[in-house]
Scaffold this motif. Structure first.
Motif, PDB file in Angstrom:
ATOM      1  N   LEU A 106     -38.670   0.591   1.773  1.00  0.00           N
ATOM      2  CA  LEU A 106     -38.179   1.953   2.003  1.00  0.00           C
ATOM      3  C   LEU A 106     -36.978   1.937   2.941  1.00  0.00           C
ATOM      4  N   TYR A 112     -34.036   0.790   1.130  1.00  0.00           N
ATOM      5  CA  TYR A 112     -33.546   1.839   0.250  1.00  0.00           C
ATOM      6  C   TYR A 112     -32.629   2.786   1.006  1.00  0.00           C
ATOM      7  N   HIS A 113     -32.975   3.073   2.239  1.00  0.00           N
ATOM      8  CA  HIS A 113     -32.135   3.985   3.022  1.00  0.00           C
ATOM      9  C   HIS A 113     -30.803   3.347   3.384  1.00  0.00           C
ATOM     10  N   VAL A 173     -29.073   1.885  -1.505  1.00  0.00           N
ATOM     11  CA  VAL A 173     -29.888   2.284  -2.651  1.00  0.00           C
ATOM     12  C   VAL A 173     -29.768   1.261  -3.780  1.00  0.00           C
ATOM     13  N   CYS A 181     -31.644  -2.065  -3.465  1.00  0.00           N
ATOM     14  CA  CYS A 181     -33.079  -1.875  -3.569  1.00  0.00           C
ATOM     15  C   CYS A 181     -33.496  -1.726  -5.023  1.00  0.00           C
ATOM     16  N   VAL A 182     -32.753  -0.914  -5.761  1.00  0.00           N
ATOM     17  CA  VAL A 182     -33.126  -0.681  -7.156  1.00  0.00           C
ATOM     18  C   VAL A 182     -32.842  -1.911  -8.006  1.00  0.00           C
ATOM     19  N   PRO A 226     -38.974  -1.018  -6.497  1.00  0.00           N
ATOM     20  CA  PRO A 226     -39.922   0.058  -6.796  1.00  0.00           C
ATOM     21  C   PRO A 226     -41.010  -0.369  -7.772  1.00  0.00           C
ATOM     22  N   ILE A 237     -39.027   7.240  -2.178  1.00  0.00           N
ATOM     23  CA  ILE A 237     -37.947   6.705  -3.024  1.00  0.00           C
ATOM     24  C   ILE A 237     -37.816   7.530  -4.294  1.00  0.00           C
ATOM     25  N   GLU A 259     -34.832   9.747  -5.725  1.00  0.00           N
ATOM     26  CA  GLU A 259     -34.210   9.209  -6.923  1.00  0.00           C
ATOM     27  C   GLU A 259     -34.287  10.204  -8.075  1.00  0.00           C
TER      28      GLU A 259
END
Lengths: 689, 417
Positions: free
Chosen positions: A46, A49-50, A53, A56-57, A62, A88, A92
């Motif tokens: 998480l 992700y901040h 993005v 992370c993806v 996820p 997330i 998203e």
């Protein structure tokens, strides 16, 4: 342990350059054999992700989290995955369809059941999280609802208040459609809530109490037997006491009124002045609900004998309200009220109440005229408009009932009243002569209950704790929201103008004028604020009113008359409403004055047209007009004879005070004074033969 | 989801700041909060949840230290408040008290604790037992050690086993040389007695506190002789729900050390152990006060540390009070306290004296409320009795101890003329 700590520290560094070094350890961490590391890694995702993005993806985190969430043996890992995924996906969801679909699956039956079945393994905080999620889940049939409730019933006895409240919220939501079960749920949750209030720190019990407050307001009957829980303790903070007082008022019914009122009377003798005031008001509210009025009136009258100025003041206001509702008690009350010396009462409200009673029941009160007379002698010391108004009416009433004794007082009052007549506008004066006799009824406020209903959806949210709707509160997006709001407003006005445009062509009408009148119309209703604050409403009203106004359509004929020398106006000036509005907005106010009209003018001004024709005679044209006696509003314009420079005028005329307010705007500021003189002279000639 | 936690000293200084999420919360929020608190006058009167222009603030005050948490999103309010309470409890447990100096001396530990207790705004581990195993509490030995060895870490290298077990509140392999378990019933009596001497409300809020030092993974069963009197109960997470529902039996695997097993409420009690009778008579600017205290219903055990306290109304200029037993103190803030201790056998304690009213006042027009305090050892006034405590899964026979204690909670007596 060390692995976990290292990973946490690494993820907490919010540096974009380090992102590439994060992906590897996180991937390993999610597959670590130790649950502590997995737990930290889940939150780490998480954090990543901040920071970034895309990284992370791209690393497909996820999906890994989702797998972990559904299969990990450790409950805390599951909980952390859940919270990370929720955040997330909700961020998203706006951009990717897949994420929003994933978010949906989170609410599907298998996932919910999986989580519910592991409920007992979760830590208390994770339980809150899961319960929050389940609230959003809509069970397909009622047997499911009962299954869930059976499964979670023991959560109501959890030591952690957050879990209990989350469970209560879930239960209430689940049973919203089933009225009888809903009632049972109320019965069931009552005891845990009351326990929570008495346990824990003052902060916790206040938060629970405010939830309880919400429930009490919704279902007062259910709590009417538990009223003793809402008795105030001596050293509770003010806000808790206030909340409890409100609840006491709400739960009062035939069977417990006596006890509650007795209790409230104890508070009136309390050291704490604000609470004493509040409790007296609460007594009054209960009295207005028509239970056992006899006893209550007695109590109130006892208050008057307590000789504490704030108690007396509050009580007087209440007695006045009660008398309006129950005139049959007047004899008892009057006897006591008559003994109160007016010197002891300082607060304007209380004074006004006393004066009202003196006026209304002057036939029963022996010395009413003399009290009033002494009050009038002190007219100048009285600064509150309310008191003065009440004094005037009371003297008038008294005069009609007992003319000989009051005549002198009335004369004095009217004289005094006239002196400061200029302070009041006409509407106030009107109220003096014709006081609104609003009926005092039960204080049922529809708007309020609407807010309550909305807040109810937000049970177990912050809004409950300070009793405002969610939308009234600040959020992250407040700034953005404000901008949007502004834009809306702008749009609203421009739309308003646009919509007006086509209809206006040819007809002389401008919206601002009608806005004014629609507001004044609304002001007579209680919801004035609502109307004003809603920018679309006046626009709507104005378009409705246009038909009416078209009836006032103006004659086109113009008789050119030689204009006075210094400033020549174009007698056949033309200006379309659109340009007028545009100019009106752009130009600064060149001068703003107040004139008085000649009496003849006032007489002649029975309808707006008369003035228009007159002004047209002076080459001042009207673009819009409206209003009804005694208030008229006009928009005039004029053009200089040689050039195209224009003058714009807004003129508000009040025939009852024979005053007119004029605002002038001009293209050419230098000539505005000349025009102003011209306008004034034209206006003053109005009505002359 | 909390975004930031601040600890403020009693002068409004930020002692500690812990950012939890990516969105940094500016420190200026504390200034806003403090100004707000001051403008409200008494900071005690401030609500637990405040909406500042940018954030929601949760606040609790413990011994002069304000715990402040910020969030920008909607969340269950109790989650925030409850969590802050836990933080305060854990900190005072670790540091042996709460004050500015203690926190400043132990910054490292406080940060470590916060790290474990909350991650990215989600509360994680708040069980003191487990925290204790992850982070060693400060003591002299560890301080000396860290100075000598230069190793300043007090994080343990191994993970507590319980985080993975199905009883997260207990570590798996505990060994105590002498096995013992103590069960305490602690009750607080809340009562309001109105000006006519009638008992308006009388309620008992009680807790079952257990102090367990047991080896292995014991399974305990506690039953009451009269569970039906309990009005409502709430349990520690370790209590199994089913046995309670079917037989009103508490079956649980205890955490180690002191914990609150259960709290309960008993309402509609009919009598109180002692009576307090205040009498006030006013005459020409002075007021005579007479307070009598005595035993109403003898609970069978001695009633200890009886005290009566009340706030003198502001309209009183001076007071002269004496008692025939115990001591009377009048503090600067016009609080008058009369500590009696035990009630003697031969006489009934009474406090008498005169209050001088403000000039111009003929008689007293506010009636003080008397707050009564007492303790009774060895008896639970609600009448709740523990029937038996069974222990299973233990290598040796442990020692079992039971105690009961009742004290006054909010026990108020209102006065009249």
């Amino acid at each position: 342990m060390i692995r976990g700590l290292a990973l946490r520290s690494l993820c907490s560094l919010r540096v974009a350059n380090l992102v590439e070094y994060l992906v590897g350890p996180l991937g390993l961490g999610l597959k670590d054999s130790n649950s502590y590391v997995r737990m930290v890694a889940a939150i780490g995702v998480l954090k990543l992700y901040h920071i970034s993005v895309s990284t992370c993806v791209d690393a497909d985190f996820p999906a890994m989290l989702k797998h972990l969430m559904l299969h990990d043996p450790d409950a805390q890992v599951v909980a952390n995955c859940l919270s990370a995924l929720q955040e997330i996906w909700s961020l998203e969801a706006s951009s990717s369809e897949e994420a929003s679909r994933d978010r949906e699956t989170l609410l599907s039956k298998p996932v919910i059941y999986y989580l519910l079945n592991r409920m007992k393994e979760f830590s208390e905080w994770a339980q809150c999280l899961v319960l929050e999620l389940v609230v959003k889940y809509v069970p397909s049939e009622s047997s499911e609802i009962f299954d869930i409730m059976n499964l979670l019933e023991d959560r109501l006895q959890h030591a952690n208040g957050a879990v209990v409240l989350a469970t209560i919220k879930l239960f209430l939501q689940l049973t919203l459609s089933m009225t009888d079960v809903h009632q049972q749920v109320y019965e069931r949750i009552k005891a845990p809530l009351l326990t929570l209030v008495s346990s824990g720190s003052p902060e916790q019990s206040y938060a629970v109490l405010s939830h309880l407050h919400l429930l009490v307001m919704r279902a007062p009957m259910l709590f009417s037997s538990d009223y003793k829980h809402f008795y105030c303790q001596y050293n509770e903070p003010f806000y808790v006491k206030k909340l409890k007082l409100e609840m006491l008022t709400a739960v009062a019914n035939e069977s417990n009124t006596y006890e509650i009122v007795t209790e409230l009377c104890e508070y009136a003798a309390n050291v704490d002045i604000p609470i004493a005031r509040e409790s007296i008001r609460a007594v009054g509210k209960i009295a207005l609900q028509q239970y056992d009025v006899n006893a209550i009136v007695d109590r109130l009258l006892q208050f008057l004998e307590m000789e504490k100025d704030y108690v007396t003041a509050e009580t007087l206001v209440l007695v006045k309200d009660l008398l309006r509702k129950y005139p049959q008690w007047s004899h008892d009350c009057i006897a006591v009220v008559g003994n109160i010396s007016t010197k002891n009462i300082q607060e304007p409200k209380a004074k006004a109440a006393l004066i009202w009673m003196l006026g209304e029941y002057s036939q029963d009160m022996h010395d009413a005229p003399y009290i009033l007379e002494s009050l009038i002698d002190n007219w100048d010391d009285e600064h509150s408009a309310e008191v003065r108004l009440h004094l005037l009416t009371a003297v008038l009433k008294c005069f009609f009932k007992r003319p000989p004794e009051t005549q002198k007082a009335l004369g004095a009052a009217l004289a005094a009243g006239l002196v400061d007549f200029h302070q009041y506008n006409v509407s106030v004066a009107e109220r003096v002569v014709n006081p609104p006799k609003q009926a005092v009824s039960v204080f049922a406020d529809t708007q309020n209950s609407e807010i309550k209903d909305r807040i109810f959806d937000e049970f177990n949210t912050l809004s409950v704790v300070y009793q405002k709707g969610q939308n009234l509160q600040i959020t992250l997006f407040q700034l953005r929201g404000l901008e949007a709001n502004d834009k809306d407003l702008l749009l609203g006005t421009s739309e308003k103008e646009e919509s007006r445009g086509p209809i206006n062509n040819g007809s002389e009408y401008s919206a601002p004028m009608y806005d004014g009148s629609s507001v004044s119309m609304a002001a007579s209703q209680t919801q004035a604020e609502l109307t004003i604050s809603n920018p679309t409403l006046p626009a709507h009203a104005s378009s409705l009113a246009i038909d009416d106004l078209l009836g006032l359509g103006l004659p086109v004929a113009s008789t050119p008359v030689p204009s006075p020398p210094p400033l020549k106006l174009n007698a056949k000036a033309g200006l379309d409403p659109g340009t007028f509005q545009q100019k009106w907005r752009q130009l600064p106010i060149a001068s703003s004055q107040e004139y008085s009209l000649s009496p003849q003018g006032v007489v002649a001004l029975t309808a707006p047209q008369a003035l228009l024709r007159h002004m047209q005679g002076h080459s001042i044209h009207c673009i819009a007009s409206g209003g009804k006696s005694p208030n008229f509003k006009f928009f005039f314009f004029a053009q200089k004879a040689e050039e195209s420079s224009t003058f714009l005028v807004e003129c508000i005329i009040n025939t009852s005070s024979s005053k007119s307010q004029i605002k002038i705007k001009a293209d050419d500021q230098s000539t505005s004074q000349a025009f102003s003189d011209l306008f004034q002279s034209a206006l003053s000639k109005f009505g002359m033969p | 989801m909390l975004q930031c936690i601040f600890l403020l000293s009693d002068s409004g200084e930020v002692m500690l700041e812990k950012q939890l999420t990516g969105h940094r919360v500016d420190r200026s929020i504390c200034d806003w909060f403090w100004e707000h608190a001051i403008s409200q006058g008494d900071s005690f009167k401030l609500l637990p949840v405040v909406a500042s222009p940018t954030h929601y603030l949760f606040q609790i005050v413990r011994e002069g230290i304000t715990f402040l948490a910020c969030t920008q999103v909607e969340m269950p309010p109790l989650m925030g408040i409850e969590f802050l309470c836990r933080v305060a409890d854990v900190l005072s447990d670790y540091l042996g008290g709460l004050n500015e100096d203690l926190i400043k001396d132990n910054f490292v530990i406080v940060y470590q604790l916060l790290d474990e207790m909350i991650d990215n705004g989600f509360p994680l581990t708040t069980e003191p037992n487990i925290l204790r195993e992850m982070i060693a509490p400060p003591n002299i030995v560890s301080k000396v050690l860290s100075v000598v060895t230069g190793n300043s870490s007090n994080m343990s290298n191994t993970l507590p086993g319980a985080t993975a077990s199905c009883v997260p509140w207990r570590t798996t392999d505990l060994k105590h040389s002498n096995n013992e378990v103590y069960v305490d019933l602690v009750e607080e009596m809340d009562a309001i007695i109105n000006r006519d001497g009638v008992l308006v409300k009388c309620e008992i809020f009680g807790e079952v506190q257990v102090n367990s030092h047991l080896s292995g993974l014991p399974d305990l069963t506690l039953s009451f002789a009269n569970p039906s009197i309990l009005n409502d109960v709430s349990f520690h997470p370790c209590v199994r729900f089913r046995p309670w529902e079917s037989h009103q039996i508490l079956s649980f695997v205890p955490p180690d050390g002191q914990f609150k097993l259960m709290s309960y409420r008993v309402k509609k009690l009919k009598s109180t152990p002692i009576y307090v009778k205040p009498q006030l008579t006013s005459d020409a600017g002075t007021c005579r006060l007479n307070v009598l205290v005595g035993i109403r219903n003898d609970p069978g055990k001695t009633i200890d540390s009886i005290a009566v306290q009340f706030q003198l109304p502001p309209c009183i200029l001076s007071a002269d009070l004496t008692s025939n037993h115990g001591t009377v103190n009048i503090l600067a803030n016009k609080t008058c306290s009369w500590s009696i201790g035990r009630i003697p056998k031969d006489k009934a304690p009474s406090m008498t004296g005169t209050l001088v009213l403000e000039t111009g006042l003929e008689r007293l027009n506010v009636f003080p409320t008397f707050q009564v305090d007492f303790r009774i050892m060895g008896v639970a006034l609600s009448g709740l009795q523990i029937d038996k405590l069974d222990l299973k899964n233990l290598p040796t026979r442990p020692y079992k101890g039971f105690r009961a204690l009742t004290r006054a909670g909010e026990y108020e007596v209102r006065s009249q003329f």
